[in-house]
Scaffold this motif. Structure first.
Motif, mmCIF file in Angstrom:
data_model
loop_
_atom_site.group_PDB
_atom_site.id
_atom_site.type_symbol
_atom_site.label_atom_id
_atom_site.label_comp_id
_atom_site.label_asym_id
_atom_site.label_seq_id
_atom_site.Cartn_x
_atom_site.Cartn_y
_atom_site.Cartn_z
ATOM 1 N N GLN A 36 0.859 -1.176 0.000
ATOM 2 C CA GLN A 36 0.000 0.000 0.000
ATOM 3 C C GLN A 36 0.900 1.232 0.000
ATOM 4 O OE1 GLN A 36 -2.688 -0.046 3.328
ATOM 5 N NE2 GLN A 36 -2.878 2.172 3.373
ATOM 6 N N ASN A 38 0.393 5.121 0.587
ATOM 7 C CA ASN A 38 -0.491 6.229 0.928
ATOM 8 C C ASN A 38 -0.036 7.491 0.205
ATOM 9 O OD1 ASN A 38 -1.985 4.582 2.565
ATOM 10 N ND2 ASN A 38 -1.136 5.346 4.483
ATOM 11 N N LEU A 79 3.617 -1.143 3.905
ATOM 12 C CA LEU A 79 2.995 0.178 3.877
ATOM 13 C C LEU A 79 4.060 1.253 3.684
ATOM 14 C CD1 LEU A 79 0.633 2.174 4.316
ATOM 15 C CD2 LEU A 79 1.094 1.988 6.778
ATOM 16 N N GLU A 81 4.401 5.396 3.454
ATOM 17 C CA GLU A 81 3.728 6.667 3.684
ATOM 18 C C GLU A 81 4.778 7.729 4.004
ATOM 19 O OE1 GLU A 81 0.988 6.115 6.865
ATOM 20 O OE2 GLU A 81 2.487 5.299 8.213
#
Length: 167
Positions: A36, A38, A79, A81
């Motif tokens: 993922q 962001n 993740l 970000e």
């Protein structure tokens, strides 16, 4: 002749099966299936509109192109970000009459990486790169596109290497 055939077969088997554990990007041991990315906000003092989207997409693209991971919008095992923390243009060299002959665009991105399956791989780190250009040119249009491509290619490769390639 049979022993020669056995040796060739065994060598081929070892070569093919080892690709399961290692590949040329160094990402053979990833124990995740999803990632993922962001949206990277632009918090730099000097704001160039749209670069946050460009960077976010560039990071997604390099991971998709160099791994078999699936991009998800939430709940990714890996993740990424952060935020764009610097967008700065500075003079680099001067002419005899004290004018800038060359400028440098520097972009820095703070990245926080989390691996839900292997927390010891987590990090928070600043990545930065630059593009030099003649001072008599404006950082707009194709000049800006070229600069962003060069800078984001380098930064995203550095992020990829730090998080997944382990080079």
């Amino acid at each position: 002749m049979k022993s020669f055939f056995k040796i060739i077969t065994f060598t081929l088997f070892i070569t093919v099966s080892s690709c399961k554990y290692y590949n040329f990007t160094g990402t053979g041991s990833i124990d995740a299936k999803t990632f993922q990315v962001n949206y990277f906000q632009n918090t730099a003092e000097l704001v160039e509109p749209g670069i946050e989207r460009t960077f976010t997409l560039a990071l997604q693209e390099i991971i998709q192109n160099q791994t078999n991971l699936n991009l998800v919008s939430q709940g990714g095992e890996l993740l990424y970000e952060g935020e764009i923390t610097e967008y700065r243009i500075t003079p680099m060299t001067a002419t005899a009459d004290q004018r800038a002959a060359q400028n440098r665009l520097t972009i820095s991105v703070m990245v926080r990486f989390s691996n839900k399956n292997k927390e010891e791989d987590d990090f928070e780190r600043r990545f930065s790169f630059y593009h030099d250009y003649p001072a008599n040119e404006q950082m707009t249009g194709s000049r800006l596109t070229t600069a962003l491509d060069e800078i984001f290619t380098r930064i995203t490769q550095d992020v990829f290497n730090e998080s997944l390639a382990k080079w």
